[in-house]
Write an enzyme that holds these catalytic residues in place. Structure first.
Site, PDB file in Angstrom:
ATOM      1  N   LYS A 131       0.878  -1.187   0.000  1.00  0.00           N
ATOM      2  CA  LYS A 131       0.000   0.000   0.000  1.00  0.00           C
ATOM      3  C   LYS A 131       0.911   1.232   0.000  1.00  0.00           C
ATOM      4  O   LYS A 131       1.485   1.595   1.030  1.00  0.00           O
ATOM      5  CB  LYS A 131      -0.876  -0.035   1.262  1.00  0.00           C
ATOM      6  N   CYS A 150      14.218  10.741   6.335  1.00  0.00           N
ATOM      7  CA  CYS A 150      14.132  10.329   7.738  1.00  0.00           C
ATOM      8  C   CYS A 150      15.473  10.465   8.452  1.00  0.00           C
ATOM      9  O   CYS A 150      15.509  10.739   9.639  1.00  0.00           O
ATOM     10  CB  CYS A 150      13.603   8.911   7.836  1.00  0.00           C
TER      11      CYS A 150
HETATM   12  P1  NAD Z   1       2.509   8.695   7.219  1.00  0.00           P
HETATM   13  O1  NAD Z   1       2.688   7.969   8.484  1.00  0.00           O
HETATM   14  O2  NAD Z   1       1.521   9.790   7.158  1.00  0.00           O
HETATM   15  O3  NAD Z   1       2.098   7.687   6.055  1.00  0.00           O
HETATM   16  C1  NAD Z   1       2.883   6.571   5.715  1.00  0.00           C
HETATM   17  C2  NAD Z   1       1.988   5.514   5.100  1.00  0.00           C
HETATM   18  O4  NAD Z   1       1.082   5.047   6.088  1.00  0.00           O
HETATM   19  C3  NAD Z   1       1.134   5.995   3.946  1.00  0.00           C
HETATM   20  O5  NAD Z   1       1.088   4.986   2.955  1.00  0.00           O
HETATM   21  C4  NAD Z   1      -0.225   6.176   4.595  1.00  0.00           C
HETATM   22  O6  NAD Z   1      -1.296   6.062   3.686  1.00  0.00           O
HETATM   23  C5  NAD Z   1      -0.230   5.037   5.581  1.00  0.00           C
HETATM   24  N1  NAD Z   1      -1.166   5.202   6.700  1.00  0.00           N
HETATM   25  C6  NAD Z   1      -1.608   6.342   7.280  1.00  0.00           C
HETATM   26  N2  NAD Z   1      -2.487   6.062   8.273  1.00  0.00           N
HETATM   27  C7  NAD Z   1      -2.575   4.707   8.332  1.00  0.00           C
HETATM   28  C8  NAD Z   1      -3.315   3.818   9.155  1.00  0.00           C
HETATM   29  N3  NAD Z   1      -4.125   4.248  10.105  1.00  0.00           N
HETATM   30  N4  NAD Z   1      -3.155   2.495   8.947  1.00  0.00           N
HETATM   31  C9  NAD Z   1      -2.321   2.027   7.991  1.00  0.00           C
HETATM   32  N5  NAD Z   1      -1.625   2.824   7.169  1.00  0.00           N
HETATM   33  C10 NAD Z   1      -1.737   4.159   7.339  1.00  0.00           C
HETATM   34  O7  NAD Z   1       3.958   9.189   6.783  1.00  0.00           O
HETATM   35  P2  NAD Z   1       4.341  10.124   5.551  1.00  0.00           P
HETATM   36  O8  NAD Z   1       3.924  11.519   5.883  1.00  0.00           O
HETATM   37  O9  NAD Z   1       3.849   9.486   4.290  1.00  0.00           O
HETATM   38  O10 NAD Z   1       5.930  10.004   5.547  1.00  0.00           O
HETATM   39  C11 NAD Z   1       6.780  10.827   6.259  1.00  0.00           C
HETATM   40  C12 NAD Z   1       7.238  10.147   7.541  1.00  0.00           C
HETATM   41  O11 NAD Z   1       7.918   8.929   7.241  1.00  0.00           O
HETATM   42  C13 NAD Z   1       8.229  10.974   8.343  1.00  0.00           C
HETATM   43  O12 NAD Z   1       7.904  10.933   9.692  1.00  0.00           O
HETATM   44  C14 NAD Z   1       9.554  10.259   8.101  1.00  0.00           C
HETATM   45  O13 NAD Z   1      10.525  10.447   9.090  1.00  0.00           O
HETATM   46  C15 NAD Z   1       9.110   8.848   8.018  1.00  0.00           C
HETATM   47  N6  NAD Z   1      10.123   8.032   7.336  1.00  0.00           N
HETATM   48  C16 NAD Z   1      10.878   7.183   8.102  1.00  0.00           C
HETATM   49  C17 NAD Z   1      11.879   6.412   7.503  1.00  0.00           C
HETATM   50  C18 NAD Z   1      12.745   5.494   8.328  1.00  0.00           C
HETATM   51  O14 NAD Z   1      13.456   4.693   7.745  1.00  0.00           O
HETATM   52  N7  NAD Z   1      12.742   5.574   9.646  1.00  0.00           N
HETATM   53  C19 NAD Z   1      12.088   6.507   6.126  1.00  0.00           C
HETATM   54  C20 NAD Z   1      11.302   7.388   5.388  1.00  0.00           C
HETATM   55  C21 NAD Z   1      10.310   8.130   6.019  1.00  0.00           C
END
Ligand code: NAD
Length: 518
Positions: free
Chosen positions: A192, A301
Site C-alpha cells: 500500500k 528520515c
Molecule cells: P505517514 O505515516 O503519514 O504515512 C505513511 C503511510 O502510512 C502511507 O502509505 C499512509 O497512507 C499510511 N497510513 C496512514 N495512516 C494509516 C493507518 N491508520 N493504517 C495504515 N496505514 C496508514 O507518513 P508520511 O507523511 O507518508 O511520511 C513521512 C514520515 O515517514 C516521516 O515521519 C519520516 O521520518 C518517516 N520516514 C521514516 C523512515 C525510516 O526509515 N525511519 C524513512 C522514510 C520516512
C-alpha cells in the site's frame, strides 16, 4: 547525453500522457484492477499542482482480494528454490535499471524531488533487488546448536503474506527496500503506497510482473491510510507489517493489528543530531551537514535536522552553513542543476512553513531562508541561537530546515543530542578517537556515523530506537523479520525418558524423574 530544454519537456510530457491515460490502478492476483467501489482520487505534481493521474482508491474489499491472492500464492512461492527466486529478483533488478530514467522522471514529477537525486534512488532500487536476490538461497540458513544426546538446528521459514506500507518520500526506493527482502525470504506481499506519491509503485508492480514474479506474489492496492492502509493492518491473512512513516501512524498501526497478532517492523520519524566538535575537519563537516539536511528537499528520515556545534566555533560554522543554504539552487526539479525542488504537497508546505513563524516566536534567529518562494518551493532555512527545549529543536519538520544549537562540552552535547523523543540516526564530527567511540556508544540512536554523512552499506542494520522505530532492516536482519526461526531437536538415541505408570521404578528411572523435577 545532455538534453535541451525542449527535449526534456517533450520527454516529461510523453511520460505524463502515458500515466494519465492509463491511470494508477491496483494490481491484484496478476491483473490490473479498479477499486471494487469504483472510487478514485487524483494525484497532482507539487511542481505546479497540475493533474498527473487518477488513482484507484482502495478500501477493505480491495485489500481482502489482494490479501487472499497473496495467501493463495504463498505456498508455491515459499517452495520455489532459492536459486529460482534469485533468478527472478535479478531480472527485476535488470528491468529497473533498464527503466531507471523513466522511474526517476516520474518520481520527480510525483514527489518534487530533484532529478539528480531520483536517478540515484532508482539505481539504488535495482541494487536492493540484486542484493537480496543474492541472499535468497541462504535465507533459510540457521544455526547448529548441539548438546549431549541431541542435535539442535535452526532453520528460517517465510512468515507468510506480509503487508508493506510506504511513505511519500523517495517512494520507489523505499518500496524496493521492503519488497525485495520479503520476496527473497519467500513471503508474498500486499503493498500500500502513500496517497501523495503513488505513481512509481505502479511501475514497480509492472516490472515485477514482467520479470516473472508469479501472479498473486506481489499485489498493489492504492488508497488512503485510514481505509486501505488500516484494512491491510487488520487482515487475518497478513502475518506481518513492514511500515515506514510517521511515529504517530506507527503507533496507530500496532493498535489496529493487535487483534490479529501481527509482527511489525516500524521505521518512523527522526530529529537526528549532527554533533560538530571544534577539533573536527570542519570543511568536510560543513559539506556533510549541508548535504544531510538540504538534499532530498530535507524530506528524509535520516536528515541531520539538528546541528549541535561546539561554542568556540558556533558563530563561524553556522555562518558558513547559512552562506551555503543561501546559495542552494531551488527550482525546477527536472533541471539537473537543481538541488531543491518543491515540497511534496501544499499541506506539507504549510506545515514546514509554520515553523518559520514559530522559530521567531520561540526566540531563535532565522539566519537563512525562512520564506516561501512560490507554491511549494521554499527557501533552505537555518535557525540559529536555538535551545534544545524549543519546538523547532524537538519536532520533525521534514523539510529543508536546520536548527543550530550551541554546546559547551561533551556532556552537554550528549544531553542535547539525546534530549528528543526520537532516536533514528546520529552523526558525529571529531578527530578525538576516545571521544568518538565514547560518544557514539552513548548516543541514543539506531545508527551512528562518525566523520561521515549517511553512507549505507546494505548488510548493516538500519532502524531506530525510541519513537523512531522498532526492528531492523538490512542484510540478514531483514530475514529475521520476514521469516520465522524454527528449532528442530534430533535425539541421538542416548537420552533417557522419564517413565510414568511403571509400578517398580528402577534407579535409572528415579534419576530421570529427579532431573525432570529440576
Ligand atoms: P505517514 O505515516 O503519514 O504515512 C505513511 C503511510 O502510512 C502511507 O502509505 C499512509 O497512507 C499510511 N497510513 C496512514 N495512516 C494509516 C493507518 N491508520 N493504517 C495504515 N496505514 C496508514 O507518513 P508520511 O507523511 O507518508 O511520511 C513521512 C514520515 O515517514 C516521516 O515521519 C519520516 O521520518 C518517516 N520516514 C521514516 C523512515 C525510516 O526509515 N525511519 C524513512 C522514510 C520516512
Amino acid at each position: 547525453m545532455i538534453q535541451t530544454l525542449d527535449e526534456r519537456q517533450q520527454k516529461i510530457q510523453a511520460l505524463r500522457t502515458s500515466i494519465s491515460e492509463r491511470g494508477v490502478k491496483h494490481f491484484i492476483d496478476g491483473a490490473w484492477a479498479d477499486s471494487v467501489s469504483g472510487e478514485t482520487f487524483e494525484t497532482a505534481t507539487p511542481i505546479d499542482g497540475s493533474f498527473i493521474a487518477s488513482v484507484a482508491s482502495g478500501d477493505a474489499r480491495d485489500i481482502d482480494l489482494a490479501a487472499r491472492a497473496a495467501a493463495r500464492a504463498f505456498p508455491a512461492w515459499r517452495d520455489l528454490s532459492g536459486k529460482e527466486r534469485r533468478r527472478i529478483l535479478n531480472k527485476v533488478a535488470d528491468l529497473i535499471e533498464a527503466r531507471a530514467d523513466e522511474i526517476a522522471h516520474l518520481e520527480t514529477l510525483d514527489t518534487g524531488q530533484a532529478i539528480r537525486f531520483m536517478k540515484s534512488a532508482a539505481a539504488r532500487g535495482a541494487e536492493n533487488f540484486r542484493f537480496f536476490a543474492d541472499r535468497a538461497e541462504s535465507a533459510q540458513d540457521g544455526l547448529s546448536l548441539p548438546t549431549q544426546g541431541f542435535l539442535n538446528y535452526t532453520i528460517r521459514q517465510p512468515i507468510g503474506p506480509v503487508g508493506v506500507i510506504t511513505p511519500w518520500n523517495t517512494p520507489f526506493m523505499l518500496s524496493t527496500w521492503k519488497i525485495a527482502p520479503a520476496l527473497a525470504a519467500g513471503c508474498t506481499v500486499v503493498h500500500k503506497p502513500a496517497e501523495w506519491s503513488p505513481v512509481t509503485a505502479m511501475l514497480l508492480a509492472e516490472i515485477m510482473d514482467e520479470a516473472g514474479v508469479p501472479k498473486g506474489v506481489v499485489n498493489l492496492v492504492n488508497g488512503y491510510g485510514e481505509s486501505a492502509g488500516k484494512a491491510l493492518t487488520e487482515h487475518p491473512d497478513i502475518k506481518a507489517i513492514a511500515f515506514v512513516g510517521e511515529s504517530s501512524t506507527g503507533s496507530l498501526i500496532t493498535k489496529q493489528g493487535a487483534d490479529t497478532l501481527k509482527r511489525y517492523h516500524l521505521e518512523l520519524g527522526g530529529k537526528n543530531p549532527v554533533v560538530v566538535f571544534a577539533d573536527a575537519d570542519l570543511d568536510k563537516a560543513l559539506d556533510a551537514v549541508v548535504f544531510m539536511i538540504y538534499s532530498l528537499n530535507g524530506e528524509r528520515c535520516t536528515s541531520n535536522s539538528r546541528v549541535l556545534v561546539e561554542q568556540e566555533i558556533y558563530q563561524e560554522f553556522t555562518a558558513r552553513v547559512a552562506e551555503r543554504a543561501r546559495n542552494i539552487r531551488v527550482g525546477d526539479p527536472f533541471d539537473p542543476a537543481t538541488e531543491i525542488g518543491p515540497l511534496i504537497h501544499p499541506k506539507h508546505t504549510e506545515k514546514v512553513c509554520s515553523y518559520f513563524t514559530l522559530a521567531a516566536e520561540e526566540g531563535a534567529v532565522i539566519a537563512a531562508g525562512g520564506q516561501v518562494i512560490e507554491g511549494n518551493f521554499v527557501q533552505p532555512t537555518l535557525f540559529t541561537q536555538a535551545a534544545s527545549g524549543m519546538r523547532i529543536a524537538q519536532e520533525e519538520i521534514f523539510g529543508p530546515v536546520l536548527t543550530a544549537i550551541p554546546f559547551e562540552n561533551d556532556a552537554q552535547a550528549l544531553e542535547i543530542a539525546n534530549g528528543v523523543k526520537y532516536g533514528l540516526a546520529g552523526y558525529l564530527w571529531t578527530n578525538d578517537l576516545t571521544r568518538a567511540h565514547t560518544f557514539a556508544q552513548q548516543l541514543e540512536a539506531g545508527m551512528v556515523w562518525v566523520n561521515s554523512e549517511n553512507v549505507r552499506h546494505l548488510p548493516t542494520p538500519f532502524g531506530g530506537v525510541k519513537a523512531s522505530g522498532i526492528g531492523r532492516d538490512g542484510g540478514d536482519y531483514s530475514f529475521d523479520f520476514y521469516m520465522e526461526t524454527k528449532n528442530i531437536a534430533i535425539s541421538l538415541g542416548t537420552h533417557k525418558t522419564a517413565r510414568l505408570g511403571v509400578s517398580q521404578p528402577q534407579p535409572a528411572r528415579d534419576e530421570a524423574d529427579r532431573k525432570l523435577a529440576e
